[in-house]
Design a protein around this motif. Structure first.
Motif, PDB file in Angstrom:
ATOM      1  N   ILE A 204      -9.455  -2.927   0.429  1.00 50.36           N
ATOM      2  CA  ILE A 204      -8.213  -3.085   0.908  1.00 50.36           C
ATOM      3  C   ILE A 204      -7.279  -4.114   0.190  1.00 50.36           C
ATOM      4  O   ILE A 204      -6.266  -3.380  -0.176  1.00 50.36           O
ATOM      5  N   PRO A 205      -7.855  -4.800  -0.661  1.00 52.91           N
ATOM      6  CA  PRO A 205      -7.038  -5.643  -1.624  1.00 52.91           C
ATOM      7  C   PRO A 205      -6.529  -4.669  -2.665  1.00 52.91           C
ATOM      8  O   PRO A 205      -5.477  -4.907  -3.339  1.00 52.91           O
TER       9      PRO A 205
ATOM     10  N   LYS B 226      -3.741  -2.936  -1.644  1.00 55.40           N
ATOM     11  CA  LYS B 226      -2.614  -3.792  -1.484  1.00 55.40           C
ATOM     12  C   LYS B 226      -1.827  -3.835  -2.776  1.00 55.40           C
ATOM     13  O   LYS B 226      -0.520  -3.970  -2.775  1.00 55.40           O
TER      14      LYS B 226
ATOM     15  N   LEU C 113     -14.007   4.742   2.648  1.00 54.59           N
ATOM     16  CA  LEU C 113     -13.807   3.405   3.086  1.00 54.59           C
ATOM     17  C   LEU C 113     -14.964   2.798   3.613  1.00 54.59           C
ATOM     18  O   LEU C 113     -15.374   3.397   4.826  1.00 54.59           O
TER      19      LEU C 113
ATOM     20  N   MET D 294       0.993  -1.092   0.018  1.00 56.69           N
ATOM     21  CA  MET D 294       0.043   0.105   0.168  1.00 56.69           C
ATOM     22  C   MET D 294       0.898   1.217  -0.201  1.00 56.69           C
ATOM     23  O   MET D 294       1.841   1.252   0.749  1.00 56.69           O
TER      24      MET D 294
ATOM     25  N   GLY E  55     -14.305  -2.486   3.168  1.00 50.96           N
ATOM     26  CA  GLY E  55     -12.945  -2.464   2.835  1.00 50.96           C
ATOM     27  C   GLY E  55     -12.520  -3.913   2.093  1.00 50.96           C
ATOM     28  O   GLY E  55     -11.549  -4.203   1.735  1.00 50.96           O
TER      29      GLY E  55
ATOM     30  N   ALA F 130       1.077   5.316   1.024  1.00 48.45           N
ATOM     31  CA  ALA F 130       0.936   5.855   2.354  1.00 48.45           C
ATOM     32  C   ALA F 130      -0.353   6.722   2.071  1.00 48.45           C
ATOM     33  O   ALA F 130      -0.768   7.173   0.936  1.00 48.45           O
ATOM     34  N   PHE F 131      -1.213   6.877   3.085  1.00 52.19           N
ATOM     35  CA  PHE F 131      -2.292   7.896   3.219  1.00 52.19           C
ATOM     36  C   PHE F 131      -2.680   8.279   4.467  1.00 52.19           C
ATOM     37  O   PHE F 131      -2.164   7.749   5.402  1.00 52.19           O
ATOM     38  N   SER F 132      -3.195   9.447   4.390  1.00 46.00           N
ATOM     39  CA  SER F 132      -4.045   9.915   5.947  1.00 46.00           C
ATOM     40  C   SER F 132      -5.265   9.253   6.187  1.00 46.00           C
ATOM     41  O   SER F 132      -5.890   8.832   5.051  1.00 46.00           O
ATOM     42  N   TYR F 133      -5.279   8.926   7.284  1.00 45.51           N
ATOM     43  CA  TYR F 133      -6.424   8.204   7.769  1.00 45.51           C
ATOM     44  C   TYR F 133      -7.539   9.449   8.571  1.00 45.51           C
ATOM     45  O   TYR F 133      -7.181   9.845   9.486  1.00 45.51           O
TER      46      TYR F 133
END
Lengths: 267, 156
Positions: free
Chosen positions: A35-36, A39, A28, A1, A31, A3-6
């Motif tokens: 999420i896959p 990834k 999201l 993945m 997911g 990087a991202f802010s959450y």
């Protein structure tokens, strides 16, 4: 993945304002598809806005002739819901056949619709029942919602909040599933309400679609034999290692007949 | 930019400042050193990483640790009581429901929740319920027997 802010908003209002403020953000839900994708680096949003804490977008309500399901309601909740079993039992069974138990425990209705995977189950139910997708901005009819491969009419800044399913006299979903992925190689959702028949097909093409030739025949007589000779041309259907376009075309008729048979047996 | 995540894992409150990308399974294994939860495929297929989040069996390689904020998380390390195996663990041992054991933590965690929802699961229910868990020693037959026996033992 990458990087991202959450961000984890607690309300829909907060989520909408974050979506407006934060650049290149992705929503999201459960997911289980996103999420896959992250990834595999097929998507690399700068920010993730996790809708998981927004309670107002969960829940199932049966009122009059409409079953309304919150966008964050999980597949397992739909599958086990008494209201869904009473209102649209075919929808409960469809939800019970999505992915596997663990995926059903986490994946959501709204997430599945926004993603619009060409082989996903829920788009067939939404189109096959003529449901309405509600967002923070508008109500969108199913016939307008799905526009192409992983594409919908949703605009930036728009969040699915719930889906309103009109009750049907009878309905059923028949799925020829890929045993490894559990996605539909071909899935057909059939419904009949006050003489109005809808037939929606998933898995066969880049986007869920209706088969109006079958709908007309079934409106005359709601029976498997009515559509035995109706074939969808293979020209625009998908072809891959799992099934050729010709085979998928064949399966559409077979699964539609099975769905009609199941719908008849359900009443 | 980090994210502060707090949750309860096997009854203990835990909190950490994490890279938002951290998967729940990474948090459990690499930060908390709870290595009973296994990573088999890391693509959401195999189910070896199954844990309970808020009582739901989910694949911990398919959710971010941040998504479990505030949740009660249970891993295979948390199911036994006072040194006694959980009835489902004992059933897997009694019925030879494992060979190499790699898939077993995920199998057991999924099976426990399955048995909570279906106290008398039929063979068909168990087989369908284990759709999301792969065993590459081909031990499914005994696993199904173990889940049915474990479900029966959980009622006692």
């Amino acid at each position: 993945m990458h990087a991202f802010s959450y961000h984890r908003p607690a309300t829909l209002k907060e989520a909408v304002s974050l979506l407006r403020k934060v650049e290149n953000a992705k929503l999201l839900a459960g997911g289980q598809s996103l999420i896959p994708v992250l990834k595999l680096r097929l998507a690399s949003p700068a920010a993730m806005i996790d809708l998981g804490a927004i309670e107002e977008m969960r829940g199932i309500k049966l009122e009059g002739e409409t079953l309304t399901i919150g966008a964050l309601t999980r597949h397992a909740e739909v599958a086990a819901s008494k209201d869904v079993a009473i209102g649209i039992p075919a929808l409960a069974r469809l939800a019970d056949g999505i992915g596997d138990r663990q995926v059903r425990n986490q994946g959501t209705l709204g997430g599945a619709l926004a993603n619009n995977d060409p082989a996903a189950d829920y788009p067939a139910a939404v189109l096959g029942l003529g449901a309405t997708v509600n967002t923070n901005k508008r109500a969108i009819g199913a016939d307008r919602f799905f526009t192409g491969l992983f594409e919908t009419v949703l605009k930036p800044g728009e969040i699915i909040t719930s889906v309103a399913f009109p009750l049907a006299n009878r309905a059923a979903y028949a799925k020829f599933r890929n045993p490894a992925s559990r996605f539909a190689i071909v899935g057909v959702f059939v419904s009949e309400a006050a003489g109005n028949v809808r037939v929606a097909v998933t898995g066969a093409a880049p986007c869920v679609f209706r088969v109006k030739a079958m709908e007309r025949k079934l409106a005359e007589k709601f029976a498997p034999d009515s559509i035995a000779r109706v074939r969808v041309p293979p020209d625009n259907l998908s072809s891959d290692i799992h099934a050729s376009a010709e085979y998928r075309a064949h399966l559409v008729t077979v699964m539609a007949q099975r769905a009609v048979e199941a719908a008849l047996a359900s009443k | 930019m980090g994210v502060t995540v707090s949750m309860t894992v096997n009854g203990a409150r835990v909190s950490a400042d994490l890279d938002p990308r951290t998967l729940l399974v990474q948090f459990l294994r690499e930060h908390l050193r709870l290595t009973g939860t296994h990573v088999g495929c890391d693509t959401g297929q195999c189910g070896a990483c199954t844990v309970h989040v808020g009582g739901r069996a989910v694949k911990s390689c398919l959710i971010l640790a941040a998504q479990a904020e505030g949740a009660e998380v249970m891993t295979i390390e948390g199911v036994s009581r006072d040194g006694e195996l959980h009835p489902m663990q004992a059933a897997f041992r009694d019925h030879h429901g494992l060979q190499c054991g790699f898939c077993t933590p995920g199998m057991v965690m999924n099976a426990i929740e399955l048995a909570q929802k279906h106290p008398n699961p039929s063979e068909e229910t168990v087989r369908a319920g284990l759709d999301g868990n792969y065993c590459r020693c081909t031990g499914y037959h005994n696993i199904v027997k173990a889940v049915q026996a474990g479900a029966a033992a959980m009622k006692r």
